[in-house]
Scaffold this motif. Structure first.
Motif, mmCIF file in Angstrom:
data_model
loop_
_atom_site.group_PDB
_atom_site.id
_atom_site.type_symbol
_atom_site.label_atom_id
_atom_site.label_comp_id
_atom_site.label_asym_id
_atom_site.label_seq_id
_atom_site.Cartn_x
_atom_site.Cartn_y
_atom_site.Cartn_z
ATOM 1 N N ARG A 583 0.838 -1.215 0.000
ATOM 2 C CA ARG A 583 0.000 0.000 0.000
ATOM 3 C C ARG A 583 0.863 1.251 0.000
ATOM 4 N NH1 ARG A 583 -3.152 -3.147 3.693
ATOM 5 N NH2 ARG A 583 -2.122 -2.147 5.468
ATOM 6 N N LYS A 584 1.958 1.206 0.754
ATOM 7 C CA LYS A 584 2.851 2.357 0.817
ATOM 8 C C LYS A 584 3.493 2.633 -0.533
ATOM 9 C CE LYS A 584 6.802 4.090 3.454
ATOM 10 N NZ LYS A 584 7.777 3.777 4.537
ATOM 11 N N GLN A 585 3.951 1.572 -1.214
ATOM 12 C CA GLN A 585 4.562 1.732 -2.531
ATOM 13 C C GLN A 585 3.551 2.228 -3.552
ATOM 14 O OE1 GLN A 585 6.379 -1.984 -3.499
ATOM 15 N NE2 GLN A 585 8.024 -1.804 -1.964
ATOM 16 N N ALA A 586 2.326 1.700 -3.464
ATOM 17 C CA ALA A 586 1.284 2.144 -4.404
ATOM 18 C C ALA A 586 0.989 3.630 -4.233
ATOM 19 C CB ALA A 586 0.021 1.307 -4.209
ATOM 20 N N ARG A 587 0.930 4.087 -2.975
ATOM 21 C CA ARG A 587 0.686 5.509 -2.734
ATOM 22 C C ARG A 587 1.836 6.361 -3.239
ATOM 23 N NH1 ARG A 587 -1.411 3.626 2.316
ATOM 24 N NH2 ARG A 587 0.594 4.046 3.314
ATOM 25 N N ALA A 588 3.065 5.882 -3.013
ATOM 26 C CA ALA A 588 4.219 6.649 -3.482
ATOM 27 C C ALA A 588 4.245 6.735 -4.998
ATOM 28 C CB ALA A 588 5.507 5.996 -2.962
ATOM 29 N N GLU A 589 3.931 5.627 -5.668
ATOM 30 C CA GLU A 589 3.931 5.628 -7.132
ATOM 31 C C GLU A 589 2.844 6.547 -7.686
ATOM 32 O OE1 GLU A 589 3.274 1.814 -8.803
ATOM 33 O OE2 GLU A 589 4.108 2.345 -10.756
ATOM 34 N N LYS A 590 1.677 6.496 -7.049
ATOM 35 C CA LYS A 590 0.577 7.347 -7.489
ATOM 36 C C LYS A 590 0.906 8.821 -7.287
ATOM 37 C CE LYS A 590 -4.400 7.923 -6.846
ATOM 38 N NZ LYS A 590 -5.584 7.462 -6.079
ATOM 39 N N LYS A 591 1.556 9.122 -6.166
ATOM 40 C CA LYS A 591 1.924 10.506 -5.889
ATOM 41 C C LYS A 591 2.982 11.003 -6.875
ATOM 42 C CE LYS A 591 3.460 13.411 -2.056
ATOM 43 N NZ LYS A 591 3.888 13.418 -0.617
ATOM 44 N N ALA A 592 3.947 10.135 -7.200
ATOM 45 C CA ALA A 592 4.997 10.527 -8.136
ATOM 46 C C ALA A 592 4.432 10.768 -9.528
ATOM 47 C CB ALA A 592 6.078 9.450 -8.172
ATOM 48 N N SER A 593 3.490 9.920 -9.951
ATOM 49 C CA SER A 593 2.897 10.095 -11.290
ATOM 50 C C SER A 593 2.110 11.395 -11.366
ATOM 51 C CB SER A 593 2.010 8.894 -11.623
ATOM 52 O OG SER A 593 0.933 8.825 -10.719
ATOM 53 N N LYS A 594 1.379 11.727 -10.298
ATOM 54 C CA LYS A 594 0.627 12.981 -10.290
ATOM 55 C C LYS A 594 1.564 14.176 -10.349
ATOM 56 C CE LYS A 594 -3.562 11.552 -7.859
ATOM 57 N NZ LYS A 594 -4.395 11.756 -6.648
ATOM 58 N N LYS A 595 2.666 14.087 -9.610
ATOM 59 C CA LYS A 595 3.612 15.187 -9.589
ATOM 60 C C LYS A 595 4.270 15.383 -10.945
ATOM 61 C CE LYS A 595 7.494 16.886 -6.839
ATOM 62 N NZ LYS A 595 8.402 16.584 -5.707
ATOM 63 N N ALA A 596 4.626 14.268 -11.589
ATOM 64 C CA ALA A 596 5.250 14.360 -12.907
ATOM 65 C C ALA A 596 4.282 14.941 -13.926
ATOM 66 C CB ALA A 596 5.728 12.976 -13.343
ATOM 67 N N LYS A 597 3.028 14.520 -13.847
ATOM 68 C CA LYS A 597 2.020 15.039 -14.776
ATOM 69 C C LYS A 597 1.827 16.538 -14.585
ATOM 70 C CE LYS A 597 -2.753 14.258 -16.216
ATOM 71 N NZ LYS A 597 -3.993 13.481 -15.949
ATOM 72 N N LYS A 598 1.818 16.972 -13.348
ATOM 73 C CA LYS A 598 1.663 18.391 -13.067
ATOM 74 C C LYS A 598 2.848 19.188 -13.590
ATOM 75 C CE LYS A 598 0.875 21.568 -9.227
ATOM 76 N NZ LYS A 598 0.714 21.681 -7.760
ATOM 77 N N ASN A 599 4.077 18.631 -13.448
ATOM 78 C CA ASN A 599 5.273 19.313 -13.926
ATOM 79 C C ASN A 599 5.270 19.443 -15.450
ATOM 80 O OD1 ASN A 599 6.165 19.579 -11.334
ATOM 81 N ND2 ASN A 599 7.499 17.771 -11.398
ATOM 82 N N ARG A 600 4.833 18.382 -16.137
ATOM 83 C CA ARG A 600 4.793 18.444 -17.606
ATOM 84 C C ARG A 600 3.812 19.497 -18.085
ATOM 85 N NH1 ARG A 600 5.090 12.736 -17.150
ATOM 86 N NH2 ARG A 600 2.847 12.551 -17.451
ATOM 87 N N THR A 601 2.669 19.601 -17.413
ATOM 88 C CA THR A 601 1.677 20.616 -17.795
ATOM 89 C C THR A 601 2.228 22.011 -17.597
ATOM 90 O OG1 THR A 601 -0.054 19.092 -17.112
ATOM 91 C CG2 THR A 601 -0.686 21.395 -17.423
#
Length: 946
Positions: A583-601
């Motif tokens: 669960r911890k890894q899934a949350r970290a991965e989800k958070k990283a993907s959101k952050k990367a998407k926000k940075n690209r935008t």
């Protein structure tokens, strides 16, 4: 002759008052249900019809309430509603019957009694009916101490002075009233004044006719009556009562002689006492119901003073307003049992207690003990016990307690020097009935007997073995106990073994221990040890070999079962850890993907808006928001409102704002942030202590801690640790002038500061001393120390000590708390010897403390799990490399704006700082080249190529 004439005159006055009262009864007040309304008939048929409908509704409601009470006679509100309706309808016979039934079940309040008494006084005409009213008054004054009821009683008795001995009867009632409530600070004055008015009326009738010379008998009677009034004044003025000054002025005006010095002295002393009582009386007047705290403070004050009459009065006043508080009744009865010990007073208070709170088993037990203490007849005690069984207790264990109290009483009646007696047979019959009652009645109602350990049967077996020398019956009872699910508990077997050891024989002891080794599942080691001890002292070689073989086989099976249970528990724990990690890894991965998407935008928007601007900015710089006019070619002009915002940000033209507390706090944090950080000097470790677990919100920690530690010695310096934002981090270094002061400061460890336990430990460099441990308690097996869990959070150290000291000498008790100082329901109890600790485990495990079942075991903390260095060194595939920041921390422009697609092409060890990507020195021996700065246009082109 003069006395007879005076009494005749008083009788005549009383008869005249009685006739006036009788005439008053015939003139019913307006609106009285017996008056029938107005005499004139207006012929209003509608009103007549409405009255008939209301009467029918009331009759139906009366019938419904009577049916409800036939089902549940203890419905208090239903009784009140029925009495109110019957009084409204004028159903006097039914009303009297309803009041009688309610008074048999419950003590009546002052209002109910006064209504009842006034109704009965209206209907009483002859002397026989007056006697019934007297009896009713006697019942009323026994329920609660009420000044109003006593005053009504005394005034009603004045109407009967025409009867033989009437005057003395009135005086007797007044004296009883003064004994009961004459000390009442706020309401006692009314009774004293009524008594004096009565004596003054008799004095007036004893005066001789104008112009006549009184005879010696008349003169003697006048002097006697005057002395009675003088005595009443003097008695009243010696008691602290409200409006004492008015009573004193009245006495001065009435008395023809000067007031004696002793009376004045007592009056002044009473005035001083009144000043002490006034705060408590004022607190009662201003407080809201139930006023328990105010009454308790008043009771404590009177208990210190030690006047039994006043203590009794304040208890009665408190109970009149809090009659449904069992603890208050219990404290009052305890005081009466231990201090006053007056039979009528004690038994009356106990009786009222169980009538007010019949659901409280403790009050019934105290009542039975008080009746036995005052040698009440056995039949009455047995009858009271039967009432207790029908009281409707709220839990099964209450029935066990009341049965045990009654069986104790029956056991004390038996003369065990005789082989057989009526009392012994009654005791055995009661034991058998108790066991059957718990099995049938209690278990059917509560789905449990309330006696899982069979304490009643155990006591029965002890009585048979020790007092009746009947071990055969005791063994039968213990066999029955073990068949009820108790064979798996070591303490049950040891109880039986001790009984056999004291009153049986070695063969039965050995047999019991062999069965115990086979059946015990909670503490088999202890049972095995007892068996081996027995054989070591009294057994043969064959007995010893058999015991050793049996205990070894049993312990081997037990250890095997425990190992399997531990493996199963470890497997479950591992599964939970794996799930948590996933669960911890899934949350970290989800958070990283959101952050990367926000940075690209954000990168795309920046590239489109400003092709010529620089990509990197100064660390920590912030640009004001701009609104452009035109077509967005980069040469737009700021609007007027944006200019105001911009100048306001820099403080040139914006309006000044008031300095709020939050702003002040922020300024203080900013000022701390600017203070240069001072590193700890490890050479001063011997005179320094490390203080932690302090509140983050502590204001001026230097001042607060200096006041705290100055008691240990002269403080050289206090260095609180602040974050980069200037906020206190909850720990600090305290440096002393001398080493002994630092050692003394360690004694302040766990001291509560602002609601949190403060941790004080030596200042030790763990890099130089890796094995140093601050934790000062043992983490290994300690056979003389117990670990207790499941305690209620409200349990105090003193309460736990009271429970534990019954099983041995307690050396120390430590309640475990969290870092915030809140209890965790755990405790460690240290005994002087291992034997005492073992005995305490057997006795206390499974004990109920404040409705919480506690678990008790020998202290043996589990080994702390240390992280595996190999696993810790492995980086997770989802883990993000830790960012290296500058000396000023993480600035706004320190975030990497590069997409992850580009980051994957670069060496993963490379660090992004201030928008620049640098080569790792570990991957190349050549000096790093100066990276080429990229504009936004270059970055956009590279992104489009990808």
């Amino acid at each position: 002759m003069a006395a007879a004439a005076a009494e005749a005159a008083a009788v005549a006055a009383a008869e005249e008052a009685a006739e006036e009262e009788e005439r008053g009864k015939k003139r019913l007040p307006e609106g009285d249900p017996e008056s029938g309304g107005d005499s004139e008939d207006e012929g209003d048929s509608d009103s007549s019809g409405d009255g008939e409908d209301e009467e029918k509704e009331n009759e139906a409601e009366i019938q419904r309430l009577e049916e409800q009470l036939s089902i549940n006679a203890f419905d208090y509100n239903c009784h009140l509603d029925l009495i109110k309706l019957l009084r409204q309808e004028g159903e006097l016979v039914k009303l009297r019957r309803a009041r009688q039934k309610m008074s048999e079940l419950f003590p009546l309040t002052e209002e109910i009694w006064l209504d009842w008494l006034k109704d009965e006084i209206k209907m009483a005409c002859g002397s026989s009916e007056r006697e019934k009213v007297y009896e009713l008054f006697e019942r009323a004054v026994k329920d609660y101490i009420c000044p109003e009821i006593w005053l009504e009683y005394a005034q009603y008795s004045i109407g009967g002075i025409g009867q033989e001995g009437g005057i003395e009867k009135v005086r007797s009632i007044f004296e009883r009233a003064l004994t009961a409530v004459g000390l009442h600070v706020t309401k006692g004055t009314a009774l004293w004044e009524a008594y004096r008015e009565f004596e003054n009326a008799i004095l007036e009738t004893a005066q001789p006719a104008p112009g006549s010379i009184p005879s010696p008998e008349q003169q003697q009677m006048l002097c006697s009556q005057l002395e009675k009034i003088h005595t009443l004044f003097r008695r009243q003025l010696g008691i602290p009562l409200l409006d004492m000054e008015a009573s004193y002025a009245e006495y001065e005006e009435w008395s023809e002689e000067p007031i004696p010095e002793t009376v004045i002295k007592n009056y002044k002393k009473a005035l001083q006492q009144l000043e002490k009582y006034k705060p408590y009386e004022e607190a009662l007047l201003s407080a809201e119901t139930p006023k328990l705290a105010e009454y308790q403070a008043y009771i404590d004050f009177e208990m210190k003073a030690g006047d039994p009459a006043r203590i009794q009065l304040i208890y009665e006043r408190a109970l009149a307003e809090n009659c449904l508080v069992p603890d208050l009744w219990a404290r009052y009865n305890q005081y009466l049992d231990r201090q006053l010990k007056v039979k009528e007073l004690v038994l009356s208070a106990h009786d009222r207690a169980v009538r007010n709170c019949p659901w409280t088993v403790g009050l019934w037990i105290r009542y039975l003990l008080a009746m036995e203490r005052h040698r009440v007849d056995h039949g009455i005690i047995s009858e009271m016990f039967e009432k207790a069984l029908n009281a409707g207790f709220i839990q099964a264990t209450d029935y066990v307690e009341i049965w045990q109290a009654y069986l104790d009483y029956l056991r004390r009646r038996v003369d065990f020097t005789q082989d057989s007696s009526k009392e012994l047979e009654e005791l055995r019959s009661a034991f058998a009935r108790a066991v059957e009652y718990l099995k049938q009645e209690v278990e059917e109602r509560f789905s449990e007997s309330g006696d899982p350990s069979c304490t009643i049967m155990q006591n029965w077996a002890r009585v048979e073995a020790r007092l009746c020398n009947n071990m055969q019956k005791a063994r039968e009872l213990w066999d029955n106990i073990m068949t009820k699910g108790n064979a798996k508990y070591a303490n049950m077997w040891l109880e039986y073994y001790n009984l056999e050891r004291a009153h049986g024989d070695t063969q039965h002891c050995r047999k019991a221990l062999h069965r115990a080794v086979q059946c015990t599942s909670d503490y088999p080691e202890h049972v095995c040890e007892v068996l081996l001890t027995l054989e070591r002292i009294e057994g043969t070689l064959e007995d010893w070999d058999a015991a050793v073989q049996k205990t070894e086989n049993r312990l081997a099976r037990v250890n095997e079962q425990r190992a399997k249970a531990a493996e199963k528990e470890a497997a479950l724990a591992k599964q939970e850890e794996e799930k948590a990690e996933q669960r911890k890894q899934a949350r970290a991965e989800k958070k990283a993907s959101k952050k990367a998407k926000k940075n690209r935008t954000g990168d795309k928007r920046k590239a489109d808006d400003d092709d010529e601007g620089e990509w990197g900015q100064e660390e920590g710089a912030e640009q004001p928001s701009k609104r452009h006019k035109g077509d967005g070619d980069g040469d737009g002009v700021l609007l007027e409102e944006d200019m105001e915002v911009e100048t306001g940000l820099f403080g040139r033209s914006g309006p000044e704002k008031p300095d709020h507390p939050e702003n002040q706090k922020e300024k203080a944090s900013t000022s701390r942030k600017d203070v240069p950080k001072i590193l700890h000097d490890s050479s001063k470790d011997n005179v320094t202590v490390f203080v932690s677990n302090l509140s983050y919100n502590m204001a001026d920690p230097e001042v607060k801690l200096k006041e705290l530690f100055e008691s240990c010695g002269e403080v050289a310096e206090i260095r609180p640790v602040f974050s980069n934002k200037g906020t206190f981090r909850g720990y600090c270094y305290v440096e002393f002038k001398e080493e002994k002061s630092a050692l003394q400061a360690l004694g302040l460890d766990r001291k509560v500061v602002e609601g949190r336990p403060m941790f004080v430990s030596p200042c030790v460099d763990k890099n130089k001393n890796p094995n140093f441990k601050v934790f000062r308690y043992s983490t290994t097996l300690e056979k003389h120390k117990l670990f207790i869990s499941g305690l209620p959070f409200s349990c105090t150290k003193e309460e736990l000590e009271d429970v534990c000291k019954a099983h041995g000498n307690v050396k120390d008790i430590r309640l475990v708390t969290n870092r915030a100082g809140k209890p965790k329901g755990l405790a460690y109890v240290e005994y002087e010897t291992e034997a005492q600790a073992s005995q305490a485990v057997l006795k206390m495990d499974g004990l109920t403390v404040k409705e919480h079942v506690i678990k008790v075991a020998i202290s043996n903390p589990p080994q702390r799990k240390l992280p595996d260095k190999a696993e810790a060194s492995k980086a997770s595939p989802f883990a993000v490399p830790r960012q290296v920041y500058g000396a000023r921390g993480k600035g706004r422009t320190q975030l990497s704006m590069m997409p992850r697609a580009l980051q994957r092409q670069i060496n993963p060890v490379a660090k992004a700082e201030n928008g620049m990507v640098q080569n790792s020195p570990a991957t190349s021996s050549e000096p790093p080249e100066e990276p080429k700065k990229m504009s936004n246009a270059d970055f956009a082109k590279m992104l489009l190529k990808k």
